[in-house]
Design a protein around this motif. Structure first.
Motif: not given
Length: 104
Positions: A55-62, A88-104
C-alpha cells in the motif's frame, strides 16, 4: 477495478519484474488519450503497488521521463530501504520513470 486486463505480468524475479501492457482498446488508453493513448503516471504507481502487494502511504518522488504507450514491455527494478521503496522503470533498456514512495 481499473487495472483489470491492463497488463500481464510476464516475469518476477526477486526485486525485478516485467509487464506487458494491453492494447489501445483498454479503457485507460481510451480515456488518456483516444487519439494518442499513453499510460497515466498515477496508473504506473498503482500497477507497481498491486504487483508488489503493498500500500502506498506517501509519494516522495515521481519522475516520468517518456510516454508509455499500449503494448509496451516494462521492467521494474526495485530497492527497499526500511519503509521506502524506489523503483526504476525501463523500456527497451531506456529509463522511462523513477518512483519513490513510502509503503505500509
Amino acid at each position: 477495478m481499473i487495472l483489470n486486463h491492463l497488463y500481464t505480468l510476464t516475469c518476477k524475479e526477486g526485486t525485478r519484474f516485467c509487464v506487458r501492457l494491453s492494447d489501445a482498446s483498454h479503457p485507460i488508453f481510451q480515456a488518456h488519450f483516444p487519439t494518442n493513448p499513453i499510460l497515466p503516471g498515477f496508473i504506473l504507481l498503482d500497477l507497481s503497488a498491486e504487483i508488489l502487494g503493498i500500500e502506498i502511504v506517501k509519494i516522495q518522488k515521481a519522475k516520468f521521463l517518456k510516454n508509455i504507450t499500449p503494448l509496451s514491455v516494462l521492467w521494474f527494478d526495485t530497492q527497499t530501504h526500511e519503509k521506502t521503496l524506489k523503483i526504476r522503470v525501463t523500456q527497451n533498456e531506456q529509463k522511462v520513470a523513477e518512483l519513490t514512495y513510502e509503503k505500509r
